[in-house]
Design a protein around this motif. Structure first.
Motif, PDB file in Angstrom:
ATOM      1  N   ALA A 171      -2.339  -4.294   5.318  1.00 20.29           N
ATOM      2  CA  ALA A 171      -3.364  -5.327   5.374  1.00 20.29           C
ATOM      3  C   ALA A 171      -4.646  -4.740   4.807  1.00 20.29           C
ATOM      4  N   CYS A 172      -5.196  -5.404   3.780  1.00 17.95           N
ATOM      5  CA  CYS A 172      -6.380  -4.840   3.141  1.00 17.95           C
ATOM      6  C   CYS A 172      -7.422  -5.910   2.879  1.00 17.95           C
ATOM      7  N   HIS A 173      -8.660  -5.446   2.731  1.00 17.28           N
ATOM      8  CA  HIS A 173      -9.799  -6.312   2.435  1.00 17.28           C
ATOM      9  C   HIS A 173     -10.675  -5.548   1.462  1.00 17.28           C
ATOM     10  N   LEU A 174     -10.526  -5.849   0.177  1.00 11.91           N
ATOM     11  CA  LEU A 174     -11.272  -5.137  -0.844  1.00 11.91           C
ATOM     12  C   LEU A 174     -12.725  -5.610  -0.856  1.00 11.91           C
ATOM     13  N   ASP A 175     -13.594  -4.777  -1.422  1.00 16.46           N
ATOM     14  CA  ASP A 175     -15.029  -5.020  -1.342  1.00 16.46           C
ATOM     15  C   ASP A 175     -15.455  -6.187  -2.225  1.00 16.46           C
ATOM     16  N   SER A 176     -16.291  -7.057  -1.675  1.00 15.46           N
ATOM     17  CA  SER A 176     -16.860  -8.145  -2.477  1.00 15.46           C
ATOM     18  C   SER A 176     -18.042  -7.655  -3.306  1.00 15.46           C
TER      19      SER A 176
ATOM     20  N   GLY B  56       7.031   6.732   1.687  1.00 13.16           N
ATOM     21  CA  GLY B  56       8.409   6.997   1.306  1.00 13.16           C
ATOM     22  C   GLY B  56       9.333   5.806   1.426  1.00 13.16           C
ATOM     23  N   ALA B  57       8.830   4.639   1.857  1.00 15.84           N
ATOM     24  CA  ALA B  57       9.678   3.458   2.020  1.00 15.84           C
ATOM     25  C   ALA B  57       9.936   2.796   0.673  1.00 15.84           C
ATOM     26  N   THR B  58      11.086   2.178   0.547  1.00 14.64           N
ATOM     27  CA  THR B  58      11.439   1.492  -0.698  1.00 14.64           C
ATOM     28  C   THR B  58      10.744   0.149  -0.812  1.00 14.64           C
ATOM     29  N   ARG B  59      10.742  -0.621   0.280  1.00 15.78           N
ATOM     30  CA  ARG B  59      10.203  -1.989   0.249  1.00 15.78           C
ATOM     31  C   ARG B  59       8.779  -2.005   0.797  1.00 15.78           C
ATOM     32  N   ALA B  60       7.943  -2.790   0.141  1.00 18.09           N
ATOM     33  CA  ALA B  60       6.545  -2.842   0.569  1.00 18.09           C
ATOM     34  C   ALA B  60       5.968  -4.223   0.315  1.00 18.09           C
ATOM     35  N   LEU B  61       5.046  -4.619   1.189  1.00 15.70           N
ATOM     36  CA  LEU B  61       4.337  -5.878   1.063  1.00 15.70           C
ATOM     37  C   LEU B  61       2.868  -5.619   1.385  1.00 15.70           C
ATOM     38  N   VAL B  62       2.013  -5.867   0.405  1.00 18.41           N
ATOM     39  CA  VAL B  62       0.568  -5.700   0.578  1.00 18.41           C
ATOM     40  C   VAL B  62      -0.050  -7.088   0.576  1.00 18.41           C
ATOM     41  N   GLY B  63      -0.919  -7.355   1.537  1.00 19.74           N
ATOM     42  CA  GLY B  63      -1.529  -8.673   1.604  1.00 19.74           C
ATOM     43  C   GLY B  63      -2.924  -8.618   2.163  1.00 19.74           C
ATOM     44  N   GLY B  64      -3.736  -9.598   1.769  1.00 17.69           N
ATOM     45  CA  GLY B  64      -5.072  -9.670   2.323  1.00 17.69           C
ATOM     46  C   GLY B  64      -6.063 -10.296   1.376  1.00 17.69           C
ATOM     47  N   ASP B  65      -7.326 -10.078   1.702  1.00 18.28           N
ATOM     48  CA  ASP B  65      -8.441 -10.601   0.924  1.00 18.28           C
ATOM     49  C   ASP B  65      -8.779  -9.580  -0.161  1.00 18.28           C
ATOM     50  N   PHE B  66      -8.316  -9.848  -1.382  1.00 22.76           N
ATOM     51  CA  PHE B  66      -8.579  -8.938  -2.503  1.00 22.76           C
ATOM     52  C   PHE B  66      -9.965  -9.183  -3.121  1.00 22.76           C
ATOM     53  N   ASN B  67     -10.627 -10.250  -2.683  1.00 20.63           N
ATOM     54  CA  ASN B  67     -11.960 -10.586  -3.179  1.00 20.63           C
ATOM     55  C   ASN B  67     -12.026 -10.679  -4.709  1.00 20.63           C
ATOM     56  N   THR B  68     -10.981 -11.241  -5.296  1.00 17.04           N
ATOM     57  CA  THR B  68     -10.932 -11.399  -6.752  1.00 17.04           C
ATOM     58  C   THR B  68     -11.778 -12.610  -7.158  1.00 17.04           C
TER      59      THR B  68
ATOM     60  N   ARG C 244      -9.318 -18.160  -5.961  1.00 23.15           N
ATOM     61  CA  ARG C 244      -8.155 -17.447  -5.432  1.00 23.15           C
ATOM     62  C   ARG C 244      -8.577 -16.013  -5.104  1.00 23.15           C
ATOM     63  N   LEU C 245      -8.878 -15.780  -3.819  1.00 29.84           N
ATOM     64  CA  LEU C 245      -9.312 -14.452  -3.378  1.00 29.84           C
ATOM     65  C   LEU C 245      -8.238 -13.709  -2.598  1.00 29.84           C
ATOM     66  N   ASP C 246      -7.269 -14.431  -2.046  1.00 26.15           N
ATOM     67  CA  ASP C 246      -6.315 -13.857  -1.090  1.00 26.15           C
ATOM     68  C   ASP C 246      -4.915 -13.842  -1.693  1.00 26.15           C
ATOM     69  N   TRP C 247      -4.208 -12.720  -1.496  1.00 29.42           N
ATOM     70  CA  TRP C 247      -2.958 -12.495  -2.222  1.00 29.42           C
ATOM     71  C   TRP C 247      -1.931 -11.756  -1.383  1.00 29.42           C
TER      72      TRP C 247
END
Length: 415
Positions: free
Chosen positions: A207-212, A234-246, A349-352
């Motif tokens: 869970a991430c929230h990149l800087d605006s 070291g895990a194969t599967r990954a899911l990153v989500g949150g407010d990327f502030n794009t 679209r800020l959240d991904w």
């Protein structure tokens, strides 16, 4: 509901809040006798993770063919009672994972409540909360009643129907000294990584929230820190989500913003600029999406691209105040006139979600429900994705697969 194990981020820094607020600069603070006394404790708290693990649930049935994940900037959880009610109804009630940003624990603006723990209790799930900031003041009058903070912590949370394994409060590049911001804080942007034990093996989520207040290239630097932590797991599967502030805006400096606005108005054109709010990867936010592609993360299929997750709404007092703060009153008035064809409100679209070695089944955007005061529960919509769960043998760890162990010998903020 009770937790089988509960670890907290309690501290005794509260009696020093007034003295901390009185410090004019972070350098002055770090040279002071006060910092010599409490600096170690502040650092411990800012790197900390609180977690609550519920008792193991019965083995999931056929519905475990997919896992539903929700990423949501919940705007501090300020309307927590309404938020608790919202997560108890579909599609949130059907979710297995929540990746939450702007989560308060012990802040007056949200009633000094533990937002992460209370939402986990309402959902009957396990949770982890990672600290980013110790908040000393509130931003733009968020705490109009002047309620004194208790723990004064804000950060990110992961809430899971499935067991949570290792957790890491991920250190990200610091782009701006928040001690000097309108919301005076100690700390920095962090992301919360958690290993989730799914029926067919581990899934790493972040869970991430990149800087605006940054440039797209700086946001990519921060995202790189998140992806590095995923690789170290070291895990194969990954899911990153949150407010990327794009946001498509470069807010790293006044000059950068002025240059950015001039390019939008005179090169891109106003209508094309509005259109790119929903497609930030096409031009202005390329560094973020180029990085995801280079690290084998996909966004297509994980996101409903037809819908915005945030609205630039100059009829909203908070957005209006933020615009006046960043671009000034004259330019804000000009923007309000230009946005009249859209009634002063345009989607962005800020959240991904971004996934690696996962198969998305469906994705949507859920507009935030309205609280009793008539305002939305958050200024952001939630993004929702269903990913397939395969009938496969549980994944072993890196060492058991005969691969090098990429995890660090010790992990800051891990539990």
């Amino acid at each position: 509901m009770s937790f089988s194990r509960l670890e907290s981020v309690q501290h005794e820094i509260r009696r020093h809040y007034r003295a901390l607020r009185a410090m004019r600069t972070r350098k002055a603070l770090e040279r002071s006798a006060l910092w010599a006394e409490i600096g170690g404790e502040v650092t411990r708290v800012l790197e900390g993770v609180e977690r609550g693990d519920r008792a193991p649930a019965p083995a999931p049935g056929p519905r475990a063919r997919k896992v539903r994940a929700v990423a949501w900037n919940i705007q501090r959880g300020a309307r927590l009672d309404a938020l608790r009610g919202a997560v108890a109804t579909p599609p949130f009630a059907d979710a297995d994972l929540f990746l939450l940003s702007e989560v308060d624990v012990g802040l007056g603006r949200s009633g000094n409540r533990n937002v992460a723990r209370e939402l986990a209790e309402a959902l009957g799930m396990s949770y982890a909360f990672g600290v980013s900031y110790l908040a000393l003041t509130d931003d733009l009058g968020d705490d109009a009643a002047g309620v004194e903070n208790t723990l004064a912590l804000s950060g990110a949370a992961v809430i899971s129907r499935y067991p949570i394994g290792r957790v890491e409060n991920v250190d990200l590049p610091e782009l701006r000294n928040k001690f000097h911001s309108s919301e005076k804080r100690l700390g920095k942007k962090r992301a919360l990584l958690a290993e989730i034990a799914l029926p067919d093996g581990p899934l790493v989520v972040a869970a991430c929230h990149l800087d605006s207040n940054a440039s797209p290239a700086q946001r990519a630097r921060q995202l790189g820190g998140v992806l590095d932590s995923v690789d170290r797991s070291g895990a194969t599967r990954a899911l990153v989500g949150g407010d990327f502030n794009t946001s498509t805006y470069d807010l790293s400096s006044t000059f950068a913003l002025a240059r950015d606005l001039a390019h939008k108005l005179f090169v891109t054109g106003f209508r094309a600029t509005i259109a790119q709010y929903l497609t930030p990867e096409k031009h202005y936010e390329r560094p973020v999406f180029d990085l995801l592609r280079a690290r084998d993360f996909a966004v297509e299929g994980f996101n409903d691209r037809a819908l915005g997750t945030y609205f630039y709404d100059l009829t909203d007092p908070y957005v209006l105040a933020q615009s006046q703060k960043h671009v000034g009153r004259p330019l804000t008035r000009l923007l309000a006139r230009l946005l009249r064809p859209w009634n002063g409100c345009v989607p962005a679209r800020l959240d991904w979600f971004a996934g690696r070695n996962l198969t998305p089944v469906a994705a949507t955007v859920e507009r935030p429900p309205t609280a009793a005061d008539g305002r939305p529960l958050s200024d952001h919509a939630a993004v929702v994705v269903d990913v397939a769960v395969q009938d496969a043998a549980p994944e072993t760890n890196a060492i058991e697969r005969g691969q090098p162990d990429r995890r660090p010998a010790s992990t800051t903020g891990s539990t």
